[in-house]
Design an enzyme around this catalytic site. Structure first.
Site, mmCIF file in Angstrom:
data_model
loop_
_atom_site.group_PDB
_atom_site.id
_atom_site.type_symbol
_atom_site.label_atom_id
_atom_site.label_comp_id
_atom_site.label_asym_id
_atom_site.label_seq_id
_atom_site.Cartn_x
_atom_site.Cartn_y
_atom_site.Cartn_z
ATOM 1 N N LYS A 29 -24.033 58.818 40.630
ATOM 2 C CA LYS A 29 -25.009 57.841 41.114
ATOM 3 C C LYS A 29 -24.691 56.427 40.634
ATOM 4 C CE LYS A 29 -28.449 58.523 37.457
ATOM 5 N NZ LYS A 29 -28.214 57.228 36.808
ATOM 6 N N THR A 30 -24.150 56.287 39.413
ATOM 7 C CA THR A 30 -23.803 54.952 38.917
ATOM 8 C C THR A 30 -22.710 54.342 39.781
ATOM 9 O OG1 THR A 30 -24.325 55.711 36.669
ATOM 10 C CG2 THR A 30 -23.127 53.635 36.874
ATOM 11 N N ASP A 214 -32.422 52.308 39.737
ATOM 12 C CA ASP A 214 -31.789 53.494 39.162
ATOM 13 C C ASP A 214 -32.841 54.317 38.410
ATOM 14 O OD1 ASP A 214 -29.837 55.258 38.381
ATOM 15 O OD2 ASP A 214 -29.045 54.004 36.774
ATOM 16 N N GLN A 245 -34.690 65.616 36.682
ATOM 17 C CA GLN A 245 -34.386 64.981 35.397
ATOM 18 C C GLN A 245 -35.502 64.039 34.942
ATOM 19 O OE1 GLN A 245 -30.111 63.887 34.652
ATOM 20 N NE2 GLN A 245 -29.915 64.233 36.852
#
Length: 697
Positions: A29-30, A214, A245
């Protein structure tokens, strides 16, 4: 786009409507966030300072900034990339005068907040040990956008809430008088600013033509309201997160934000990133089987092309000391085989108390380790003291900093003199520094104390009036003129020197904000040592070899989190986060006896272990003396000839003393069969069926 998979490419190029990206653990994802920023800037031609990019830690923000700078091959100093708190701080530094504050406000960290609350409790003659609980409640209220007046109006006026309301009102008044904000104020006041000033809101809606977020699953109510305000006009918002998460419920994080995003932003597109680049398939299958038991989640099936990998290891031992020794020896064996360095190992646990046995075992084996999440560099006493001088010089209304430095180093100023300053401040409703100046103009202070206090005032005003090239120059001057360095031992002085060096060439206000906003989650993990940390601190990290210890009922899931299904679901997510940090090898351990809170307790294997597919694991049976430790987290079929009855989950039973309860679980065989029963008036009880004298209803 050459190094992106099809789903990542789709997430990158979709910019027409709101976008929700469910990014599974280790799915890159980063990388997607950094590439999307670059795409918006290069292809869509959006100026870099018009893309508001929000992360949850300063460490993640720095990593994001570095990746984007590398992709664009240029400096991106003006870009709005940072945490919610740093972005709001940046806005408030420019606009807070609209709310009646001065823009040279101080930012109070958790330690400053607790010090102020303790001072108020002492003044109100309320039990001082309540300060942590009150700080936590105030934080949750602010993250729900409930100010002291609203809370006072909604309360029942009795018991703890009455005390809390009284402290909250005084706490907020003290912050206002000190021209200071705590972490939660940064968000709450930004929301209030935009709600109360449509023109300012419109200005920032136009400034930020695209919003990137994010770790969206960890947003609280106030943070989500802020995002909705900024994006409600153009609806150009992309949020990235993973409901599996979401582990910060205790801080106010609301998993429903990510689950309800499509409802709040009609027409939003959803993309799932399910290819994992971190772990082997066995690790993904084990962690996936556990998280699958949670109900409130979007279904995801993670896969990898890294291969099946080594089976997950599970080991149950006699005591927590034996467990720690086993972990230390396994790490030593792996290291001696030459496959891994010490930095490749991490040990995760649910509560900090568990680290004691682990540290002792690692020391005995001569293994280097570091406990992450303890006292950070900026929380050391000597660092806080020097920074408090700096804060007071820039904002003389900062009462917390004043109390910290007025007699530090010792100036012979006693409690009676400090009491006079406090009384003068209350009487005139001014800051302590101004009250001190007022007292010095009169003759009701003893000559020696008056002289020392006058010298202190001159020194602070001198720091305030001087012109410095950088934060490093100001700190140097403070250390030299205050006499503080003369009171420090060599090691502490070295820490102060390190602080001064780190501040060289940095803007003073920006440096102070970065120090205030630094958290334990921003600590560096470099260095060749084994990392020990709680599961909460493991978020965002990865290691080739991971040990999750304490897989026992009451530890994981934690005993205080057993009162509701939502809390159990959060504990399961916490376990999932820990497991998915592992790249190559995952060990799960537990013990039948553990010392917790000064008491040795008998432990049962965690309920989460029953969800793990046995074919993905290597189940290790340990024998201690004559006693065989049986690992049976998998239920066996009940035979008619079994001595004691089997109780199905959900059936009702009656106990002679505790009355009627509902069975939550039943496990074991024959004489060893046990049952977990929830009694409405007595809570959850673990009972041996042969002794419990239960009656089925």
């Amino acid at each position: 786009m050459h190094d992106l998979n099809p789903q990542q490419k789709e997430a990158l190029t979709y910019t027409d409507n709101p976008l929700l990206i469910f990014a599974g653990a280790g799915s890159g994802k980063t990388r997607v966030m950094a590439h999307k920023f670059s795409y918006l800037n290069k292809v869509r031609k959006l100026p870099q300072d018009s893309i508001l990019t929000v992360t949850f830690t300063n460490k993640a923000a720095n990593e994001m900034r570095g990746r984007i700078s590398s992709l664009l091959d240029r400096d991106i100093g003006s870009a709005w990339i940072g945490t919610f708190h740093s972005q709001c701080g940046r806005i408030l530094r420019r606009e807070i005068k609209a709310l009646g504050y001065n823009n040279n406000f101080s930012i109070y960290d958790d330690d400053d907040q607790c010090n102020l609350i303790r001072h108020i409790l002492k003044e109100f003659k309320i039990y001082e040990a309540l300060y942590k609980g009150i700080a936590s409640r105030i934080s949750l209220l602010k993250s729900s956008l409930i100010g002291p007046r609203e809370f006072l109006a909604s309360g029942d006026g009795f018991g703890f809430d009455e005390k809390l309301a009284k402290v909250y009102v005084r706490y907020q008044d003290e912050l206002r008088r000190s021209n200071a904000l705590d972490f939660d104020d940064l968000i709450m006041l930004s929301v209030r600013l935009f709600q109360s000033s449509p023109k300012l809101l419109e200005k920032y809606q136009e400034r930020f033509s695209y919003v990137l977020v994010d770790e969206f699953q960890d947003t609280n109510y106030a943070q989500y309201e802020l995002l909705k305000l900024l994006a409600k006009g153009h609806k150009k918002i992309c949020v990235v997160g993973d409901d599996d998460q979401s582990i910060y419920r205790f801080r106010g994080a609301n998993i429903n934000n990510i689950l309800n995003f499509e409802r709040d932003f009609p027409g939003a597109k959803m993309i799932k990133l399910e290819q994992n680049y971190r772990s082997t398939q066995n690790i993904l299958d084990v962690s996936g089987a556990v998280i699958l038991r949670n109900n409130k989640r979007k279904n995801k099936k993670l896969w990898t092309d890294r291969g099946v990998g080594e089976k997950v290891h599970y080991c149950w031992l006699g005591t927590c000391r034996e467990e720690a020794v086993h972990i230390a020896r396994m790490i030593k064996d792996y290291y001696l085989k030459g496959a891994y360095n010490y930095r490749d190992f991490a040990i995760f646990y649910r509560v900090n108390l568990q680290s004691r046995a682990l540290e002792e075992a690692l020391r005995n084996e001569g293994l280097p380790y570091r406990v992450l999440g303890g006292i950070s560099f900026y929380q050391r006493k000597e660092i806080k003291d020097v920074v408090s001088y700096m804060r007071l010089a820039l904002n003389t209304g900062d009462n917390v900093s004043f109390r910290r430095v007025v007699n530090n180093p010792p100036r012979g100023i006693g409690a009676s003199v400090l009491g006079k300053i406090e009384n003068e401040a209350k009487k005139k409703s001014v800051a302590l520094f101004d009250a001190l100046k007022s007292l010095l103009k009169r003759d009701n202070l003893a000559a020696p104390a008056k002289g020392r206090l006058a010298e202190f005032v001159r020194m602070i005003e001198g720091f305030s009036a001087a012109r410095y090239r950088s934060a490093g120059d100001m700190l140097k001057n403070i250390v030299e003129k205050s006499g503080y360095a003369e009171t420090l031992e060599e090691e502490r002085l070295r820490h102060v020197d390190e602080l001064v060096s780190s501040a060289e060439g940095k803007d003073i206000k920006s440096f102070l904000d970065s120090v205030a906003l630094f958290t334990n989650m921003d600590e560096a993990t470099g260095g060749d040592y084994i990392s020990l940390m709680t599961l909460h601190n493991a978020k965002g990290l990865e290691f080739p070899v991971v040990f999750v210890n304490g897989l026992e009922e009451g530890v994981l899931p934690y005993c205080k989190a057993m009162s509701s299904e939502d809390e159990i679901a959060e504990e399961r997510r916490l376990f999932y986060v820990g497991m998915t940090r592992a790249k190559d090898i995952l060990w799960l351990t537990g013990s039948s006896k553990r010392r917790l809170y000064s008491k040795v307790q008998e432990q049962e294997p965690s309920r989460f272990l029953k969800d793990i597919p046995r074919e993905c694991c290597r189940w290790v049976e340990k024998i201690t003396g004559r006693q065989t430790i049986r690992l049976a987290p998998v239920k066996k079929k009940v035979k008619p000839e079994d001595t004691f009855a089997f109780y199905a989950a959900g059936c009702r039973v009656k106990h002679p003393a505790w009355g009627v309860g509902v069975v939550r679980d039943c496990y074991g065989d024959g004489d060893d069969r046990k049952v977990m029963v929830n009694f409405p008036n007595f809570g959850m009880k673990r009972l041996a069926i042969r002794f419990a004298n239960l009656e089925k209803i």
